[in-house]
Design a protein around this motif. Structure first.
Motif, PDB file in Angstrom:
ATOM      1  N   LEU A  68       0.822  -1.209   0.000  1.00  0.00           N
ATOM      2  CA  LEU A  68       0.000   0.000   0.000  1.00  0.00           C
ATOM      3  C   LEU A  68       0.861   1.266   0.000  1.00  0.00           C
ATOM      4  O   LEU A  68       0.523   2.252  -0.649  1.00  0.00           O
ATOM      5  CB  LEU A  68      -0.944   0.008   1.201  1.00  0.00           C
ATOM      6  CG  LEU A  68      -2.158  -0.899   1.085  1.00  0.00           C
ATOM      7  CD1 LEU A  68      -2.897  -0.969   2.418  1.00  0.00           C
ATOM      8  CD2 LEU A  68      -3.091  -0.423  -0.005  1.00  0.00           C
ATOM      9  N   ALA A  69       1.957   1.245   0.728  1.00  0.00           N
ATOM     10  CA  ALA A  69       2.860   2.404   0.750  1.00  0.00           C
ATOM     11  C   ALA A  69       3.439   2.646  -0.645  1.00  0.00           C
ATOM     12  O   ALA A  69       3.514   3.789  -1.114  1.00  0.00           O
ATOM     13  CB  ALA A  69       3.975   2.185   1.772  1.00  0.00           C
ATOM     14  N   GLN A  70       3.843   1.571  -1.306  1.00  0.00           N
ATOM     15  CA  GLN A  70       4.373   1.699  -2.668  1.00  0.00           C
ATOM     16  C   GLN A  70       3.296   2.229  -3.615  1.00  0.00           C
ATOM     17  O   GLN A  70       3.554   3.094  -4.448  1.00  0.00           O
ATOM     18  CB  GLN A  70       4.889   0.357  -3.179  1.00  0.00           C
ATOM     19  CG  GLN A  70       6.127  -0.128  -2.491  1.00  0.00           C
ATOM     20  CD  GLN A  70       6.504  -1.529  -2.935  1.00  0.00           C
ATOM     21  OE1 GLN A  70       5.936  -2.088  -3.864  1.00  0.00           O
ATOM     22  NE2 GLN A  70       7.473  -2.110  -2.245  1.00  0.00           N
ATOM     23  N   PHE A  71       2.091   1.696  -3.479  1.00  0.00           N
ATOM     24  CA  PHE A  71       0.971   2.135  -4.318  1.00  0.00           C
ATOM     25  C   PHE A  71       0.722   3.627  -4.107  1.00  0.00           C
ATOM     26  O   PHE A  71       0.559   4.380  -5.061  1.00  0.00           O
ATOM     27  CB  PHE A  71      -0.276   1.315  -3.974  1.00  0.00           C
ATOM     28  CG  PHE A  71      -1.465   1.616  -4.833  1.00  0.00           C
ATOM     29  CD1 PHE A  71      -1.564   1.095  -6.104  1.00  0.00           C
ATOM     30  CD2 PHE A  71      -2.490   2.420  -4.353  1.00  0.00           C
ATOM     31  CE1 PHE A  71      -2.670   1.364  -6.902  1.00  0.00           C
ATOM     32  CE2 PHE A  71      -3.594   2.699  -5.142  1.00  0.00           C
ATOM     33  CZ  PHE A  71      -3.682   2.169  -6.419  1.00  0.00           C
ATOM     34  N   HIS A  72       0.730   4.055  -2.853  1.00  0.00           N
ATOM     35  CA  HIS A  72       0.502   5.464  -2.539  1.00  0.00           C
ATOM     36  C   HIS A  72       1.598   6.334  -3.144  1.00  0.00           C
ATOM     37  O   HIS A  72       1.319   7.398  -3.711  1.00  0.00           O
ATOM     38  CB  HIS A  72       0.441   5.663  -1.020  1.00  0.00           C
ATOM     39  CG  HIS A  72       0.203   7.078  -0.629  1.00  0.00           C
ATOM     40  ND1 HIS A  72       1.232   7.953  -0.382  1.00  0.00           N
ATOM     41  CD2 HIS A  72      -0.944   7.782  -0.473  1.00  0.00           C
ATOM     42  CE1 HIS A  72       0.735   9.141  -0.086  1.00  0.00           C
ATOM     43  NE2 HIS A  72      -0.579   9.066  -0.123  1.00  0.00           N
ATOM     44  N   ASP A  73       2.850   5.885  -3.025  1.00  0.00           N
ATOM     45  CA  ASP A  73       3.966   6.654  -3.586  1.00  0.00           C
ATOM     46  C   ASP A  73       3.848   6.791  -5.100  1.00  0.00           C
ATOM     47  O   ASP A  73       4.239   7.812  -5.665  1.00  0.00           O
ATOM     48  CB  ASP A  73       5.303   6.001  -3.230  1.00  0.00           C
ATOM     49  CG  ASP A  73       5.622   6.109  -1.749  1.00  0.00           C
ATOM     50  OD1 ASP A  73       4.959   6.903  -1.044  1.00  0.00           O
ATOM     51  OD2 ASP A  73       6.528   5.381  -1.285  1.00  0.00           O
ATOM     52  N   LYS A  74       3.324   5.772  -5.748  1.00  0.00           N
ATOM     53  CA  LYS A  74       3.193   5.823  -7.205  1.00  0.00           C
ATOM     54  C   LYS A  74       2.002   6.661  -7.641  1.00  0.00           C
ATOM     55  O   LYS A  74       2.047   7.312  -8.681  1.00  0.00           O
ATOM     56  CB  LYS A  74       3.053   4.407  -7.766  1.00  0.00           C
ATOM     57  CG  LYS A  74       4.339   3.613  -7.673  1.00  0.00           C
ATOM     58  CD  LYS A  74       4.163   2.215  -8.194  1.00  0.00           C
ATOM     59  CE  LYS A  74       5.456   1.417  -8.029  1.00  0.00           C
ATOM     60  NZ  LYS A  74       5.293   0.025  -8.448  1.00  0.00           N
ATOM     61  N   ILE A  75       0.944   6.646  -6.870  1.00  0.00           N
ATOM     62  CA  ILE A  75      -0.264   7.341  -7.301  1.00  0.00           C
ATOM     63  C   ILE A  75      -0.256   8.824  -6.915  1.00  0.00           C
ATOM     64  O   ILE A  75      -0.916   9.636  -7.556  1.00  0.00           O
ATOM     65  CB  ILE A  75      -1.530   6.636  -6.762  1.00  0.00           C
ATOM     66  CG1 ILE A  75      -2.717   7.001  -7.619  1.00  0.00           C
ATOM     67  CG2 ILE A  75      -1.788   6.958  -5.320  1.00  0.00           C
ATOM     68  CD1 ILE A  75      -3.925   6.136  -7.405  1.00  0.00           C
ATOM     69  N   MET A 129      -2.749  -2.752 -10.625  1.00  0.00           N
ATOM     70  CA  MET A 129      -2.296  -2.964  -9.253  1.00  0.00           C
ATOM     71  C   MET A 129      -3.468  -2.887  -8.286  1.00  0.00           C
ATOM     72  O   MET A 129      -3.547  -3.647  -7.324  1.00  0.00           O
ATOM     73  CB  MET A 129      -1.241  -1.923  -8.875  1.00  0.00           C
ATOM     74  CG  MET A 129       0.089  -2.106  -9.558  1.00  0.00           C
ATOM     75  SD  MET A 129       1.234  -0.753  -9.195  1.00  0.00           S
ATOM     76  CE  MET A 129       1.529  -1.005  -7.462  1.00  0.00           C
ATOM     77  N   ASP A 130      -4.391  -1.975  -8.557  1.00  0.00           N
ATOM     78  CA  ASP A 130      -5.562  -1.806  -7.708  1.00  0.00           C
ATOM     79  C   ASP A 130      -6.397  -3.083  -7.707  1.00  0.00           C
ATOM     80  O   ASP A 130      -6.841  -3.547  -6.656  1.00  0.00           O
ATOM     81  CB  ASP A 130      -6.380  -0.618  -8.209  1.00  0.00           C
ATOM     82  CG  ASP A 130      -7.594  -0.347  -7.352  1.00  0.00           C
ATOM     83  OD1 ASP A 130      -7.463  -0.430  -6.117  1.00  0.00           O
ATOM     84  OD2 ASP A 130      -8.662  -0.062  -7.910  1.00  0.00           O
TER      85      ASP A 130
END
Length: 145
Positions: A68-75, A129-130
């Motif tokens: 989730l942290a990686q996803f947040h950083d990318k989005i 990814m989502d």
């Protein structure tokens, strides 16, 4: 998760004590020795099973938090860009009467279009990814419930 780990640690001395006195109780009462042995071995096995299950769930949670942290950083950069672009239509555009101004507006619109086109592959990747994340979360929900 921390409370579960603390609870497991708190129960460890009790289990150790049971495992220590279990064989002694077995010797004191040969008639019920099988039952006594079965009870303390079952307690040991249940404790080990609970401890392992908590460990696995903690790993799954840690992986999910990391993901989730990686996803947040990318989005996050995409969200900022989209917010900036979305504010443009809310500003009423003045229709310039000069050709140079019209060309400048067209150039601005083309650059905004290019920014959106650059974001399209990232958006599609994040969409994938989502969907993967939702599947993982469903699996975690099944584990917890």
């Amino acid at each position: 998760m921390m409370q579960l780990r603390e609870s497991i640690a708190e129960h460890k001395p009790h289990l150790d004590k049971l495992l220590k006195i279990g064989p002694q109780l077995k010797e004191l009462n040969p008639e019920e020795s099988e039952m006594v042995e079965e009870k303390y071995q079952k307690a040991e096995s249940t404790y080990a099973q609970i401890k392992e299950e908590v460990r696995q769930r903690a790993l799954a949670l840690d992986e999910t938090v990391s993901w989730l942290a990686q996803f947040h950083d990318k989005i996050e950069p995409m969200v900022e860009t989209l917010e900036n672009l979305s504010s443009r239509p809310h500003m009423p555009a003045l229709i310039p009467a000069e050709v140079d101004k019209i060309r400048e507006c067209i150039s601005d619109d083309e650059s905004a279009t290019m920014e959106l086109e650059k974001l399209q592959p990232t958006f599609e990747a994040l969409s994938t990814m989502d969907k993967s994340l939702l599947g993982d979360l469903r699996e975690l929900t099944k584990i917890w419930l």
